[in-house]
Design a protein around this motif. Structure first.
Motif, PDB file in Angstrom:
ATOM      1  N   PRO A   1       0.807  -1.231   0.000  1.00 28.52           N
ATOM      2  CA  PRO A   1       0.000   0.000   0.000  1.00 28.52           C
ATOM      3  C   PRO A   1       0.835   1.273   0.000  1.00 28.52           C
ATOM      4  O   PRO A   1       0.404   2.296  -0.536  1.00 28.52           O
ATOM      5  CB  PRO A   1      -0.820  -0.123   1.292  1.00 28.52           C
ATOM      6  N   GLU A   2       2.045   1.204   0.564  1.00 35.86           N
ATOM      7  CA  GLU A   2       2.869   2.410   0.640  1.00 35.86           C
ATOM      8  C   GLU A   2       3.366   2.884  -0.731  1.00 35.86           C
ATOM      9  O   GLU A   2       3.889   3.998  -0.860  1.00 35.86           O
ATOM     10  CB  GLU A   2       4.072   2.185   1.566  1.00 35.86           C
ATOM     11  N   LEU A   3       3.189   2.063  -1.769  1.00 33.41           N
ATOM     12  CA  LEU A   3       3.601   2.474  -3.112  1.00 33.41           C
ATOM     13  C   LEU A   3       2.530   3.294  -3.835  1.00 33.41           C
ATOM     14  O   LEU A   3       2.816   3.929  -4.852  1.00 33.41           O
ATOM     15  CB  LEU A   3       3.938   1.247  -3.967  1.00 33.41           C
ATOM     16  N   SER A   4       1.327   3.283  -3.324  1.00 36.54           N
ATOM     17  CA  SER A   4       0.230   3.954  -4.030  1.00 36.54           C
ATOM     18  C   SER A   4       0.464   5.453  -4.162  1.00 36.54           C
ATOM     19  O   SER A   4       0.295   6.030  -5.246  1.00 36.54           O
ATOM     20  CB  SER A   4      -1.098   3.687  -3.311  1.00 36.54           C
ATOM     21  N   GLU A   5       0.866   6.094  -3.084  1.00 38.38           N
ATOM     22  CA  GLU A   5       1.063   7.542  -3.138  1.00 38.38           C
ATOM     23  C   GLU A   5       2.228   7.939  -4.044  1.00 38.38           C
ATOM     24  O   GLU A   5       2.089   8.873  -4.852  1.00 38.38           O
ATOM     25  CB  GLU A   5       1.259   8.111  -1.737  1.00 38.38           C
TER      26      GLU A   5
ATOM     27  N   THR B   1      10.739  14.727 -16.807  1.00 37.92           N
ATOM     28  CA  THR B   1      12.026  14.229 -16.310  1.00 37.92           C
ATOM     29  C   THR B   1      11.915  13.788 -14.859  1.00 37.92           C
ATOM     30  O   THR B   1      12.426  12.724 -14.477  1.00 37.92           O
ATOM     31  CB  THR B   1      13.113  15.308 -16.458  1.00 37.92           C
ATOM     32  N   SER B   2      11.234  14.588 -14.047  1.00 39.17           N
ATOM     33  CA  SER B   2      11.061  14.233 -12.635  1.00 39.17           C
ATOM     34  C   SER B   2      10.189  12.991 -12.490  1.00 39.17           C
ATOM     35  O   SER B   2      10.453  12.123 -11.645  1.00 39.17           O
ATOM     36  CB  SER B   2      10.434  15.400 -11.869  1.00 39.17           C
ATOM     37  N   ALA B   3       9.148  12.896 -13.319  1.00 40.84           N
ATOM     38  CA  ALA B   3       8.264  11.730 -13.269  1.00 40.84           C
ATOM     39  C   ALA B   3       9.026  10.461 -13.620  1.00 40.84           C
ATOM     40  O   ALA B   3       8.889   9.428 -12.946  1.00 40.84           O
ATOM     41  CB  ALA B   3       7.089  11.922 -14.227  1.00 40.84           C
ATOM     42  N   LEU B   4       9.846  10.530 -14.666  1.00 41.90           N
ATOM     43  CA  LEU B   4      10.604   9.351 -15.079  1.00 41.90           C
ATOM     44  C   LEU B   4      11.626   8.960 -14.019  1.00 41.90           C
ATOM     45  O   LEU B   4      11.805   7.768 -13.725  1.00 41.90           O
ATOM     46  CB  LEU B   4      11.301   9.620 -16.415  1.00 41.90           C
ATOM     47  N   ALA B   5      12.280   9.945 -13.431  1.00 43.42           N
ATOM     48  CA  ALA B   5      13.276   9.651 -12.396  1.00 43.42           C
ATOM     49  C   ALA B   5      12.629   8.949 -11.209  1.00 43.42           C
ATOM     50  O   ALA B   5      13.176   7.968 -10.679  1.00 43.42           O
ATOM     51  CB  ALA B   5      13.960  10.940 -11.948  1.00 43.42           C
ATOM     52  N   LEU B   6      11.464   9.427 -10.787  1.00 42.91           N
ATOM     53  CA  LEU B   6      10.778   8.807  -9.658  1.00 42.91           C
ATOM     54  C   LEU B   6      10.300   7.404 -10.023  1.00 42.91           C
ATOM     55  O   LEU B   6      10.437   6.462  -9.229  1.00 42.91           O
ATOM     56  CB  LEU B   6       9.598   9.674  -9.220  1.00 42.91           C
ATOM     57  N   ALA B   7       9.756   7.244 -11.225  1.00 47.34           N
ATOM     58  CA  ALA B   7       9.279   5.924 -11.652  1.00 47.34           C
ATOM     59  C   ALA B   7      10.432   4.926 -11.702  1.00 47.34           C
ATOM     60  O   ALA B   7      10.295   3.772 -11.260  1.00 47.34           O
ATOM     61  CB  ALA B   7       8.601   6.032 -13.015  1.00 47.34           C
ATOM     62  N   ARG B   8      11.578   5.348 -12.233  1.00 55.29           N
ATOM     63  CA  ARG B   8      12.744   4.457 -12.292  1.00 55.29           C
ATOM     64  C   ARG B   8      13.221   4.095 -10.887  1.00 55.29           C
ATOM     65  O   ARG B   8      13.606   2.948 -10.621  1.00 55.29           O
ATOM     66  CB  ARG B   8      13.873   5.124 -13.070  1.00 55.29           C
ATOM     67  N   LYS B   9      13.215   5.064  -9.996  1.00 52.27           N
ATOM     68  CA  LYS B   9      13.637   4.808  -8.618  1.00 52.27           C
ATOM     69  C   LYS B   9      12.735   3.770  -7.957  1.00 52.27           C
ATOM     70  O   LYS B   9      13.212   2.850  -7.273  1.00 52.27           O
ATOM     71  CB  LYS B   9      13.610   6.121  -7.827  1.00 52.27           C
ATOM     72  N   LEU B  10      11.442   3.895  -8.181  1.00 52.23           N
ATOM     73  CA  LEU B  10      10.499   2.925  -7.622  1.00 52.23           C
ATOM     74  C   LEU B  10      10.723   1.538  -8.228  1.00 52.23           C
ATOM     75  O   LEU B  10      10.637   0.520  -7.537  1.00 52.23           O
ATOM     76  CB  LEU B  10       9.068   3.385  -7.872  1.00 52.23           C
ATOM     77  N   ALA B  11      11.025   1.498  -9.535  1.00 48.49           N
ATOM     78  CA  ALA B  11      11.252   0.214 -10.200  1.00 48.49           C
ATOM     79  C   ALA B  11      12.525  -0.457  -9.694  1.00 48.49           C
ATOM     80  O   ALA B  11      12.585  -1.686  -9.569  1.00 48.49           O
ATOM     81  CB  ALA B  11      11.329   0.416 -11.704  1.00 48.49           C
TER      82      ALA B  11
ATOM     83  N   ALA C   1      13.711  -0.159  -6.697  1.00 45.86           N
ATOM     84  CA  ALA C   1      13.431  -0.648  -5.345  1.00 45.86           C
ATOM     85  C   ALA C   1      12.444  -1.810  -5.345  1.00 45.86           C
ATOM     86  O   ALA C   1      12.439  -2.624  -4.416  1.00 45.86           O
ATOM     87  CB  ALA C   1      12.889   0.497  -4.485  1.00 45.86           C
ATOM     88  N   HIS C   2      11.619  -1.888  -6.385  1.00 44.15           N
ATOM     89  CA  HIS C   2      10.577  -2.926  -6.448  1.00 44.15           C
ATOM     90  C   HIS C   2      10.577  -3.544  -7.848  1.00 44.15           C
ATOM     91  O   HIS C   2       9.626  -3.360  -8.618  1.00 44.15           O
ATOM     92  CB  HIS C   2       9.212  -2.326  -6.118  1.00 44.15           C
ATOM     93  N   PRO C   3      11.619  -4.285  -8.204  1.00 42.47           N
ATOM     94  CA  PRO C   3      11.801  -4.756  -9.586  1.00 42.47           C
ATOM     95  C   PRO C   3      10.796  -5.803 -10.047  1.00 42.47           C
ATOM     96  O   PRO C   3      10.773  -6.131 -11.236  1.00 42.47           O
ATOM     97  CB  PRO C   3      13.215  -5.340  -9.573  1.00 42.47           C
ATOM     98  N   GLU C   4       9.978  -6.318  -9.148  1.00 40.99           N
ATOM     99  CA  GLU C   4       8.993  -7.318  -9.557  1.00 40.99           C
ATOM    100  C   GLU C   4       7.563  -6.839  -9.348  1.00 40.99           C
ATOM    101  O   GLU C   4       6.627  -7.638  -9.423  1.00 40.99           O
ATOM    102  CB  GLU C   4       9.238  -8.635  -8.807  1.00 40.99           C
ATOM    103  N   GLN C   5       7.417  -5.552  -9.109  1.00 40.13           N
ATOM    104  CA  GLN C   5       6.076  -4.993  -8.977  1.00 40.13           C
ATOM    105  C   GLN C   5       5.565  -4.584 -10.360  1.00 40.13           C
ATOM    106  O   GLN C   5       6.002  -3.591 -10.943  1.00 40.13           O
ATOM    107  CB  GLN C   5       6.075  -3.791  -8.027  1.00 40.13           C
TER     108      GLN C   5
ATOM    109  N   GLU D   1       4.169   1.539 -15.221  1.00 41.04           N
ATOM    110  CA  GLU D   1       4.194   3.004 -15.194  1.00 41.04           C
ATOM    111  C   GLU D   1       5.491   3.562 -15.770  1.00 41.04           C
ATOM    112  O   GLU D   1       5.485   4.631 -16.388  1.00 41.04           O
ATOM    113  CB  GLU D   1       3.974   3.511 -13.766  1.00 41.04           C
ATOM    114  N   VAL D   2       6.600   2.857 -15.589  1.00 44.04           N
ATOM    115  CA  VAL D   2       7.843   3.303 -16.236  1.00 44.04           C
ATOM    116  C   VAL D   2       7.669   3.244 -17.752  1.00 44.04           C
ATOM    117  O   VAL D   2       8.011   4.186 -18.478  1.00 44.04           O
ATOM    118  CB  VAL D   2       9.047   2.444 -15.805  1.00 44.04           C
ATOM    119  N   GLY D   3       7.115   2.124 -18.235  1.00 42.68           N
ATOM    120  CA  GLY D   3       6.896   1.981 -19.669  1.00 42.68           C
ATOM    121  C   GLY D   3       5.970   3.044 -20.222  1.00 42.68           C
ATOM    122  O   GLY D   3       6.226   3.625 -21.285  1.00 42.68           O
ATOM    123  N   LEU D   4       4.890   3.332 -19.505  1.00 35.92           N
ATOM    124  CA  LEU D   4       3.948   4.353 -19.966  1.00 35.92           C
ATOM    125  C   LEU D   4       4.578   5.740 -19.941  1.00 35.92           C
ATOM    126  O   LEU D   4       4.339   6.562 -20.837  1.00 35.92           O
ATOM    127  CB  LEU D   4       2.689   4.333 -19.099  1.00 35.92           C
ATOM    128  N   THR D   5       5.376   6.001 -18.914  1.00 39.22           N
ATOM    129  CA  THR D   5       6.038   7.305 -18.836  1.00 39.22           C
ATOM    130  C   THR D   5       6.955   7.505 -20.032  1.00 39.22           C
ATOM    131  O   THR D   5       6.963   8.571 -20.664  1.00 39.22           O
ATOM    132  CB  THR D   5       6.834   7.421 -17.526  1.00 39.22           C
TER     133      THR D   5
END
Length: 238
Positions: free
Chosen positions: A11-15, A30-40, A42-46, A52-56
């Motif tokens: 659930p903590e990934l939703s926000e 650029t900021s959106a992609l950086a955050l999406a990559r960072k999340l990916a 940290a969570h490579p199997e989510q 969302e990285v692909g869509l970005t």
């Protein structure tokens, strides 16, 4: 714990993912992609994060080639993720890989994707690019079954029929699209295309009437090239 090849959603990934979307919509790609990559990272199997990285990249960044590996990673983890297969097919089409895109759209259709209308539309566009006009016409017809009376769909089917040499059927589509339009709602592009078909068949009076009506219906914001084409049509139909 995993469900159908996917890890349970923290659930903590939703926000943070909502923040990715806010950044994209706010023009901060650029900021959106950086955050999406960072999340990916940290969570490579989510799956949802990878999507969302692909869509970005593919939608917001206009980089379909960069998006494809992310969609492929999702499908390795969750082969039944139909929405991702649809996004992947869109990326392939944008890259001009229309044969592969058609295969993907067909798989999406077979899986019962909820957006049948857009699948038919996008597959039809790829089929037209491949010159597979009979199949493309069938998809435009299926799209019209999903959205009856849509003038844009009639126009696309008319263009496909014109390319296939079926000009009478194409004219019927354009006439059907125009029949529901009155006043300011009349689309001058439809009138131009019907006029061009009529002129090519030697129906000069009907063509001239369409070009005249198209000029009368021309609106502020319509492309100048259409205005030029209508005026040229008028001259040719004299």
């Amino acid at each position: 714990m995993e469900r159908n090849g996917r890890q349970a959603w923290p659930p903590e990934l939703s926000e943070p993912l909502r923040e990715v979307d806010r950044l994209r919509r706010g023009g901060r790609y650029t900021s959106a992609l950086a955050l999406a990559r960072k999340l990916a990272e940290a969570h490579p199997e989510q799956v949802r994060v990878l999507v969302e990285v692909g869509l970005t990249l593919g939608v917001w960044g206009g980089q379909p080639e960069e998006a494809l590996p992310w969609f492929d990673r999702v499908l390795e983890l969750a082969p039944g993720h139909v929405a991702t297969r649809y996004y992947r097919s869109l990326a392939l089409a944008r890259l001009g890989r229309h044969a592969d895109a058609v295969v993907g759209f067909t798989q999406v259709e077979a899986a019962g994707f909820r957006k049948a209308l857009v699948v038919h539309m996008k597959r039809a566009e790829s089929l037209v690019a491949l010159g597979r006009l009979t199949e493309a016409e069938a998809d435009w017809t299926a799209a019209l079954a999903e959205d009856p009376g849509n003038p844009w769909l009639f126009q696309q089917r008319a263009r496909t029929r014109t390319r296939a040499g079926r000009t009478e059927a194409a004219e019927l589509d354009l006439s059907t699209a125009l029949a529901a339009q009155v006043g300011e709602a009349v689309d001058p592009e439809l009138l131009y295309e019907r006029g061009a078909l009529r002129l090519a068949r030697g129906e000069v009076a009907g063509a001239r009437a369409d070009f005249d009506a198209g000029l009368a219906a021309f609106r502020v914001g319509d492309p100048p090239s259409l205005l030029d084409a209508l005026r040229q049509g008028q001259r040719d139909a004299r």
